[in-house]
Design an enzyme around this catalytic site. Structure first.
Site, mmCIF file in Angstrom:
data_model
loop_
_atom_site.group_PDB
_atom_site.id
_atom_site.type_symbol
_atom_site.label_atom_id
_atom_site.label_comp_id
_atom_site.label_asym_id
_atom_site.label_seq_id
_atom_site.Cartn_x
_atom_site.Cartn_y
_atom_site.Cartn_z
ATOM 1 N N SER A 26 -16.689 4.931 -32.219
ATOM 2 C CA SER A 26 -16.996 6.237 -32.798
ATOM 3 C C SER A 26 -18.476 5.590 -33.657
ATOM 4 O O SER A 26 -19.560 6.444 -33.578
ATOM 5 C CB SER A 26 -16.227 6.577 -34.037
ATOM 6 N N ASP A 319 -5.724 9.800 -33.361
ATOM 7 C CA ASP A 319 -5.821 8.872 -31.741
ATOM 8 C C ASP A 319 -4.644 7.793 -31.783
ATOM 9 O O ASP A 319 -4.446 7.340 -30.482
ATOM 10 C CB ASP A 319 -7.328 8.054 -32.031
HETATM 11 C C1 S3P Z 1 -14.085 11.153 -33.178
HETATM 12 C C2 S3P Z 1 -13.292 11.857 -33.910
HETATM 13 C C3 S3P Z 1 -11.897 12.303 -33.546
HETATM 14 C C4 S3P Z 1 -11.283 11.454 -32.632
HETATM 15 C C5 S3P Z 1 -12.182 11.311 -31.566
HETATM 16 C C6 S3P Z 1 -13.425 10.342 -32.153
HETATM 17 C C7 S3P Z 1 -15.308 10.625 -33.621
HETATM 18 O O1 S3P Z 1 -11.718 13.524 -33.326
HETATM 19 O O2 S3P Z 1 -10.093 11.949 -32.103
HETATM 20 O O3 S3P Z 1 -11.507 10.185 -30.558
HETATM 21 O O4 S3P Z 1 -15.816 9.760 -33.095
HETATM 22 O O5 S3P Z 1 -15.875 11.410 -34.419
HETATM 23 P P1 S3P Z 1 -11.888 14.562 -34.361
HETATM 24 O O6 S3P Z 1 -13.202 15.262 -34.234
HETATM 25 O O7 S3P Z 1 -10.837 15.639 -34.269
HETATM 26 O O8 S3P Z 1 -11.845 14.268 -35.763
#
Ligand code: S3P
Length: 435
Positions: A26, A319
């Protein structure tokens, strides 16, 4: 993608030693995008090396940003001249499997006065996009796509955005971040309100890089502006760490230390869940980078008992639910993962895929529309599948590490999405993998 299509693990051996994980996915996506929006040279080291972050890197290169590898410490140097210098991509921007690339790029491109088209693989083109395209349209972007811009491929003709107060229906860091990137390019103030807290890297990093973004509770306040160029050493990925954390918890005799992991409170809530289950985990903060706490995680194996994960805890551990479900399979008693409908629209339908895989191991599983219930006990070795989902692949591998005997994971190449070096790191900790 990793080349190996099938992974065979001879499980039961304890994990021991120290590991530095690849950079957080992220934070890596965001670092690339924020560097592309800045005016000047940024330098990022320990950038995540999976296919997903590679998609964001290619996308910003298509928009005219200069990126070159700096050989030491998985580094890149990025030369950008601010958002006004970005240009119309000559061809379709291919986001592969990466929801973060697609959703955050939509926010960036919504502010640009040119035409772009975003597409992805079969999984990504099935994932819901109206949650991003609707608020961006409200701000003034012209977005079209399949089924009224609910699904990719999506086209964007951006520019002329107006700030707005936007109340989200789902807690989603990808949606929130897209709207923040649009808000930085809009007239006036943009206010984004989430129903529950999702991960907040965008707010922390942009504020640390001097952009006019402020967070208070579940509201983010954004004004027109941009981040400054920066240098960032990306801390280790806590979601990748989770696979080894759970493997060490459930494999008797294990004792591992994971070094320089991002310890953002909204990313390590899975440690609270495991601690509640009886895990033996110590977290030691050692510093801070770009507004993000960083430190070490030590894990020793222990007996686990079942738990309930529900409500506001879910967005912070979503996750990790596949691997927490594996922990639950080895725990005493029943574990419940509730309020988890979002799991159905991830890289795979993770309620359905984890049900199938745990059932293969002889574990009792029940599912509801928004819940996964796992009866812990004595899983046995088996033949598992990734369903093309990197986190399902690694969750399956974690079960295999703990089970005496051989377990096979088919479709292993999906691991290349986020953690191409998983097998090397597993072997470095003493895991036994067939060649
Ligand atoms: C992420 C946000 C999460 C996560 C994804 C990465 C990000 O999803 O599940 O693997 O980097 O902003 P959401 O948008 O549902 O919070």
């Amino acid at each position: 993608m990793s080349g190996r299509h099938e992974l065979v693990i001879a499980g039961g051996a304890p994990l021991r030693g120290r590991l530095r994980l690849p950079g957080d996915k992220s934070i890596s996506h965001r670092a690339l995008l924020f560097a592309a929006m800045a005016d000047g040279q940024s330098r990022i080291t320990h950038l995540a090396d999976g296919d997903d972050v590679g998609r964001t890197r290619h996308a910003i290169a298509r928009l005219g940003v200069r990126i070159r590898d700096v050989p030491d410490a998985a580094g890149v140097a990025i030369n950008a001249r601010g958002v006004d210098a970005l240009h119309e991509p000559h061809t379709v921007v291919e986001c592969g499997n990466s929801g973060t690339s697609m959703r955050l790029l939509l926010g960036l491109l919504a502010g640009r006065p040119f035409f772009s088209v975003l597409t992805g693989d079969d999984s990504l083109n099935r994932r819901p996009m109206a949650r991003v395209t609707e608020p961006l349209r409200r701000m003034g972007a012209q977005i079209d796509g399949r089924d009224g811009a609910q699904f990719a491929p999506l086209s964007v003709r951006g520019g002329g955005l107006q700030g707005a107060r936007l109340e989200l229906h789902v807690a989603s860091a990808q949606v929130k971040s897209a709207l923040v990137l649009a808000g930085l390019q809009a007239e006036g103030v943009t206010e984004i309100v989430e129903p529950a807290a999702s991960r907040d890297h965008t707010e922390r990093m942009l504020a640390a890089f001097g952009a006019p973004v402020q967070a208070a509770g579940t509201t983010v306040h954004v004004e027109r502006g941009a981040p400054s160029s920066f240098e960032l050493d990306v801390p280790g990925d806590p979601s990748s760490a989770a696979f080894f954390v759970v493997a060490a918890c459930i494999t008797p005799g294990s004792d591992i230390v994971l070094e320089e992991v991002a310890l953002n409170p909204n990313r390590i809530r899975y440690i609270d869940v495991l601690t509640r289950m009886g895990a033996d985990i110590d977290v030691t903060a050692t510093g801070e980078r770009a507004g993000e706490p960083v430190g070490d995680i030590r894990v020793r194996s222990s007996e686990l008992t079942g738990t309930v994960v529900a409500g506001d805890e879910v967005p912070a551990v979503q996750d990790e639910i596949p691997v927490l479900a594996v922990a639950a399979a080895f725990a005493d008693g029943i574990s419940e993962f509730r309020d988890a409908a979002e799991l159905r629209v991830k890289e795979s339908d993770r309620i359905a895929t984890m049900e199938q895989e745990l059932t293969q191991l002889g574990v009792g599983v029940e599912t509801q529309r928004d819940a996964l219930l796992v009866r812990g006990g004595h899983p046995r070795t088996g033949l598992l599948k990734s369903h093309g989902d990197h986190r399902v692949a690694m969750a399956a591998a974690v079960a295999a590490v703990a089970l005496a005997g051989e377990t096979t994971v088919r479709g292993w190449q999906a691991v290349g999405i986020s953690y191409p070096g998983f097998v090397d790191d597993l072997v470095a900790l003493g895991g036994e993998v067939a060649q």
